[in-house]
Design a protein around this motif. Sequence first.
Motif, PDB file in Angstrom:
ATOM      1  N   GLN A  34       0.846  -1.205   0.000  1.00 52.56           N
ATOM      2  CA  GLN A  34       0.000   0.000   0.000  1.00 52.56           C
ATOM      3  C   GLN A  34       0.873   1.243   0.000  1.00 52.56           C
ATOM      4  O   GLN A  34       1.867   1.313   0.715  1.00 52.56           O
ATOM      5  CB  GLN A  34      -0.899  -0.005   1.237  1.00 52.56           C
ATOM      6  N   LEU A  35       0.503   2.222  -0.829  1.00 54.69           N
ATOM      7  CA  LEU A  35       1.208   3.494  -0.850  1.00 54.69           C
ATOM      8  C   LEU A  35       0.554   4.476   0.112  1.00 54.69           C
ATOM      9  O   LEU A  35      -0.651   4.416   0.355  1.00 54.69           O
ATOM     10  CB  LEU A  35       1.198   4.097  -2.257  1.00 54.69           C
ATOM     11  N   ALA A  36       1.349   5.379   0.664  1.00 55.49           N
ATOM     12  CA  ALA A  36       0.807   6.434   1.511  1.00 55.49           C
ATOM     13  C   ALA A  36      -0.044   7.368   0.654  1.00 55.49           C
ATOM     14  O   ALA A  36       0.240   7.606  -0.521  1.00 55.49           O
ATOM     15  CB  ALA A  36       1.936   7.202   2.176  1.00 55.49           C
ATOM     16  N   GLN A  37      -1.089   7.899   1.264  1.00 56.76           N
ATOM     17  CA  GLN A  37      -2.041   8.721   0.523  1.00 56.76           C
ATOM     18  C   GLN A  37      -2.532   9.866   1.391  1.00 56.76           C
ATOM     19  O   GLN A  37      -2.667   9.733   2.603  1.00 56.76           O
ATOM     20  CB  GLN A  37      -3.220   7.833   0.094  1.00 56.76           C
ATOM     21  N   ALA A  38      -2.805  11.019   0.772  1.00 57.06           N
ATOM     22  CA  ALA A  38      -3.353  12.174   1.485  1.00 57.06           C
ATOM     23  C   ALA A  38      -4.867  12.134   1.436  1.00 57.06           C
ATOM     24  O   ALA A  38      -5.462  11.677   0.449  1.00 57.06           O
ATOM     25  CB  ALA A  38      -2.842  13.465   0.863  1.00 57.06           C
ATOM     26  N   GLN A  39      -5.514  12.607   2.514  1.00 56.19           N
ATOM     27  CA  GLN A  39      -6.972  12.659   2.534  1.00 56.19           C
ATOM     28  C   GLN A  39      -7.481  13.757   1.614  1.00 56.19           C
ATOM     29  O   GLN A  39      -6.894  14.834   1.508  1.00 56.19           O
ATOM     30  CB  GLN A  39      -7.486  12.917   3.955  1.00 56.19           C
ATOM     31  N   SER A  40      -8.571  13.465   0.939  1.00 54.75           N
ATOM     32  CA  SER A  40      -9.240  14.435   0.078  1.00 54.75           C
ATOM     33  C   SER A  40     -10.727  14.413   0.394  1.00 54.75           C
ATOM     34  O   SER A  40     -11.315  13.350   0.582  1.00 54.75           O
ATOM     35  CB  SER A  40      -9.013  14.081  -1.399  1.00 54.75           C
ATOM     36  N   ALA A  41     -11.335  15.606   0.482  1.00 54.96           N
ATOM     37  CA  ALA A  41     -12.765  15.696   0.785  1.00 54.96           C
ATOM     38  C   ALA A  41     -13.366  16.856   0.012  1.00 54.96           C
ATOM     39  O   ALA A  41     -12.676  17.835  -0.310  1.00 54.96           O
ATOM     40  CB  ALA A  41     -12.979  15.891   2.282  1.00 54.96           C
ATOM     41  N   ILE A  42     -14.700  16.759  -0.292  1.00 55.66           N
ATOM     42  CA  ILE A  42     -15.359  17.801  -1.073  1.00 55.66           C
ATOM     43  C   ILE A  42     -16.608  18.293  -0.353  1.00 55.66           C
ATOM     44  O   ILE A  42     -17.228  17.578   0.436  1.00 55.66           O
ATOM     45  CB  ILE A  42     -15.735  17.290  -2.481  1.00 55.66           C
ATOM     46  N   THR A  43     -16.968  19.554  -0.631  1.00 62.49           N
ATOM     47  CA  THR A  43     -18.163  20.153  -0.041  1.00 62.49           C
ATOM     48  C   THR A  43     -19.374  19.882  -0.924  1.00 62.49           C
ATOM     49  O   THR A  43     -19.253  19.385  -2.052  1.00 62.49           O
ATOM     50  CB  THR A  43     -17.994  21.670   0.104  1.00 62.49           C
ATOM     51  N   SER A  80      -9.281  23.835  -3.911  1.00 65.12           N
ATOM     52  CA  SER A  80      -9.557  24.143  -5.312  1.00 65.12           C
ATOM     53  C   SER A  80     -11.052  23.982  -5.549  1.00 65.12           C
ATOM     54  O   SER A  80     -11.776  23.436  -4.701  1.00 65.12           O
ATOM     55  CB  SER A  80      -8.764  23.221  -6.245  1.00 65.12           C
ATOM     56  N   ILE A  81     -11.523  24.472  -6.681  1.00 67.24           N
ATOM     57  CA  ILE A  81     -12.944  24.371  -7.016  1.00 67.24           C
ATOM     58  C   ILE A  81     -13.088  23.513  -8.262  1.00 67.24           C
ATOM     59  O   ILE A  81     -12.396  23.718  -9.252  1.00 67.24           O
ATOM     60  CB  ILE A  81     -13.553  25.768  -7.251  1.00 67.24           C
ATOM     61  N   VAL A  82     -14.003  22.529  -8.170  1.00 73.18           N
ATOM     62  CA  VAL A  82     -14.278  21.646  -9.301  1.00 73.18           C
ATOM     63  C   VAL A  82     -15.739  21.811  -9.703  1.00 73.18           C
ATOM     64  O   VAL A  82     -16.633  21.868  -8.846  1.00 73.18           O
ATOM     65  CB  VAL A  82     -13.995  20.176  -8.928  1.00 73.18           C
ATOM     66  N   ASN A  83     -15.989  21.893 -11.005  1.00 71.17           N
ATOM     67  CA  ASN A  83     -17.349  22.010 -11.541  1.00 71.17           C
ATOM     68  C   ASN A  83     -17.791  20.628 -12.003  1.00 71.17           C
ATOM     69  O   ASN A  83     -17.204  20.063 -12.929  1.00 71.17           O
ATOM     70  CB  ASN A  83     -17.360  23.010 -12.702  1.00 71.17           C
ATOM     71  N   ARG A  90     -17.926  22.792  -6.440  1.00 67.90           N
ATOM     72  CA  ARG A  90     -17.623  22.087  -5.190  1.00 67.90           C
ATOM     73  C   ARG A  90     -16.183  22.399  -4.766  1.00 67.90           C
ATOM     74  O   ARG A  90     -15.259  22.341  -5.580  1.00 67.90           O
ATOM     75  CB  ARG A  90     -17.822  20.583  -5.364  1.00 67.90           C
ATOM     76  N   LEU A  91     -16.060  22.740  -3.493  1.00 71.06           N
ATOM     77  CA  LEU A  91     -14.740  23.039  -2.941  1.00 71.06           C
ATOM     78  C   LEU A  91     -14.057  21.726  -2.588  1.00 71.06           C
ATOM     79  O   LEU A  91     -14.621  20.891  -1.869  1.00 71.06           O
ATOM     80  CB  LEU A  91     -14.873  23.918  -1.701  1.00 71.06           C
ATOM     81  N   VAL A  92     -12.836  21.526  -3.116  1.00 75.91           N
ATOM     82  CA  VAL A  92     -12.075  20.302  -2.869  1.00 75.91           C
ATOM     83  C   VAL A  92     -10.934  20.626  -1.915  1.00 75.91           C
ATOM     84  O   VAL A  92     -10.127  21.528  -2.194  1.00 75.91           O
ATOM     85  CB  VAL A  92     -11.515  19.713  -4.182  1.00 75.91           C
ATOM     86  N   GLN A 121     -20.931  26.893   8.526  1.00 76.45           N
ATOM     87  CA  GLN A 121     -20.789  25.627   9.249  1.00 76.45           C
ATOM     88  C   GLN A 121     -21.311  24.464   8.405  1.00 76.45           C
ATOM     89  O   GLN A 121     -20.692  23.395   8.323  1.00 76.45           O
ATOM     90  CB  GLN A 121     -21.544  25.695  10.577  1.00 76.45           C
ATOM     91  N   ASN A 122     -22.461  24.672   7.765  1.00 72.97           N
ATOM     92  CA  ASN A 122     -23.051  23.608   6.954  1.00 72.97           C
ATOM     93  C   ASN A 122     -22.200  23.279   5.727  1.00 72.97           C
ATOM     94  O   ASN A 122     -22.246  22.160   5.206  1.00 72.97           O
ATOM     95  CB  ASN A 122     -24.459  24.015   6.503  1.00 72.97           C
ATOM     96  N   LEU A 123     -21.433  24.259   5.271  1.00 75.40           N
ATOM     97  CA  LEU A 123     -20.582  24.018   4.114  1.00 75.40           C
ATOM     98  C   LEU A 123     -19.312  23.262   4.495  1.00 75.40           C
ATOM     99  O   LEU A 123     -18.925  22.301   3.815  1.00 75.40           O
ATOM    100  CB  LEU A 123     -20.198  25.348   3.453  1.00 75.40           C
ATOM    101  N   LEU A 124     -18.672  23.662   5.610  1.00 74.60           N
ATOM    102  CA  LEU A 124     -17.321  23.165   5.888  1.00 74.60           C
ATOM    103  C   LEU A 124     -17.172  22.369   7.172  1.00 74.60           C
ATOM    104  O   LEU A 124     -16.181  21.644   7.330  1.00 74.60           O
ATOM    105  CB  LEU A 124     -16.330  24.342   5.925  1.00 74.60           C
ATOM    106  N   GLY A 125     -18.095  22.510   8.125  1.00 73.03           N
ATOM    107  CA  GLY A 125     -17.952  21.804   9.388  1.00 73.03           C
ATOM    108  C   GLY A 125     -17.873  20.297   9.170  1.00 73.03           C
ATOM    109  O   GLY A 125     -18.740  19.698   8.534  1.00 73.03           O
ATOM    110  N   ASN A 126     -16.810  19.679   9.683  1.00 73.39           N
ATOM    111  CA  ASN A 126     -16.629  18.243   9.417  1.00 73.39           C
ATOM    112  C   ASN A 126     -15.793  17.597  10.516  1.00 73.39           C
ATOM    113  O   ASN A 126     -14.602  17.852  10.636  1.00 73.39           O
ATOM    114  CB  ASN A 126     -15.945  18.034   8.066  1.00 73.39           C
ATOM    115  N   ASP A 127     -16.450  16.754  11.338  1.00 74.24           N
ATOM    116  CA  ASP A 127     -15.779  16.020  12.405  1.00 74.24           C
ATOM    117  C   ASP A 127     -16.031  14.537  12.177  1.00 74.24           C
ATOM    118  O   ASP A 127     -17.181  14.085  12.247  1.00 74.24           O
ATOM    119  CB  ASP A 127     -16.345  16.448  13.764  1.00 74.24           C
ATOM    120  N   PRO A 128     -14.990  13.763  11.866  1.00 82.74           N
ATOM    121  CA  PRO A 128     -15.189  12.330  11.607  1.00 82.74           C
ATOM    122  C   PRO A 128     -15.875  11.607  12.766  1.00 82.74           C
ATOM    123  O   PRO A 128     -16.492  10.549  12.561  1.00 82.74           O
ATOM    124  CB  PRO A 128     -13.756  11.810  11.420  1.00 82.74           C
TER     125      PRO A 128
END
Length: 482
Positions: A102-111, A187-190, A198-200, A223-230
């Motif tokens: 397995q390779l190391a990987q960075a977390q990615s999340a979108i709004t 970044s922003i993806v359409n 969507r904000l990435v 808060q509704n856009l970005l608030g995120n607690d696993p």
Amino acid sequence: MATISSLGVGSNLDLSSLLTQLQTAESQPLVALEAKAKSYTSKLSAYGTLQSALGVLQSAAQKLSDPALFKTVTGTPTVSGILSASSTDPSSAGNYTINVSQLAQAQSAITAGQVSTTTAIGSGTITIDFGTITGGTLNTTTGQYSGAGFTQDTTRTAKPITIDGTNNTLAGIRDAINAADAGVTASIVNDGSGAPNRLVLVSTQTGEASSMRITVDGDAALQNLLGNDPAGTQNLQQTAAAQNAKLNVNGIAITSGSNTVKEAIQGTTLTLVGTGNTGLSMKANTTSVSTAINDFVKAYNSLQSTASSLTAYDADTQTGAALMGDTTLRNLQTRIRQALTTPQAGGPDDMKVLTEIGVGFQKDGTLSVDSTKLDKALSTNLEGVSKLFASATGSTAGYGKQLDALVTDLTKSGGTLKAATDGITTTIKELDEQYDAMQARVDATVDRYRKQFNQLDVLISSMNSTMSYLTQQFEAMNASTK
């Protein structure tokens, strides 16, 4: 007093040629000074050429004086596309079997999607923490966790990001996050939907401990856009989980937060680029050492060649080169040769002289390399070769260090070569001053001659005029008497 514009016109004498001859005679000391200055200038140029050759030798010696040169180990994998390896520890030499699962990987999340990137959303403060998501279950469809925990990485300090009326749009939030250098790139993806923007957010570091927890203190919309607690409310969708690299080296399981894995093999850096099984052969890089030694021999021989050309004598023209018989050059050559023939200190089993690795002096004073003997020394006793040229900081042992120090001593302020160069520079300056003073005296003398000749010209011209007048008068008187 009247003057004559062209010397000799009034007297009908070749005074102009005479003045030129006198000027040539008076200028003879200038010719001698010019010849002397030219000789010293040639010598100064020769010293510059010599110093350049010394610089090449010093660079080659400096390379050999570094112990790291002899510690480089090259890794060669049997299967390409999985990893590369490099080491500075000779003890890492050997053969290894490696499996990268397995390779190391960075977390990615979108709004959630937004209709516009320029519509105001809300204001507040965004704080991004990093840590490890523990336990729970990941819904691969929604990209959200249930029943998970979050262990914060307390070694990383969160940077609050202020969102206000100047940056409370999707584009403004993106720019604010990027400008904060908070460990996340935005970044922003359409996606082409009705609310496509969507904000990435992507962590700048790989590894499980670089999972994001985003806390928002401010407007509900923000808060509704970005608030995120696993471990709590999650408004982002995870598209890539933070994960460690996993590999096995000779049966030993290893994990790493980065794909650059250090010290899994002592003194070695493994750079992972893919998954799979591969063998890895770690061997001392003796090629670079051999090249450095040969470059040193070439630099020394080039110095000898330069010295020979600067001290040569041309029997046809019966002239010597700029440094023929020069004691500075001769002493310099002697000191360098003595440094290379003086045995190194060490134990009874240590290498002490260059001939032990196949490097020796020839009859013409140059060095030669026995490649077979050198290769054998490098393959059987690389550490011994290292001690012959290099040593740790603070030590003066090793031919590389000693030659480097010697050249510095020769060329530094007050050193033999620098002192000789400075002496010649001073002499040339003095000769220039003497030339200027002599030129002024010659000019003054010639100017005096010119004035004297002009006076003579005027005087003779006047006398000729008087003689002509008297002749005319006498002729007139004679005619009248008859």
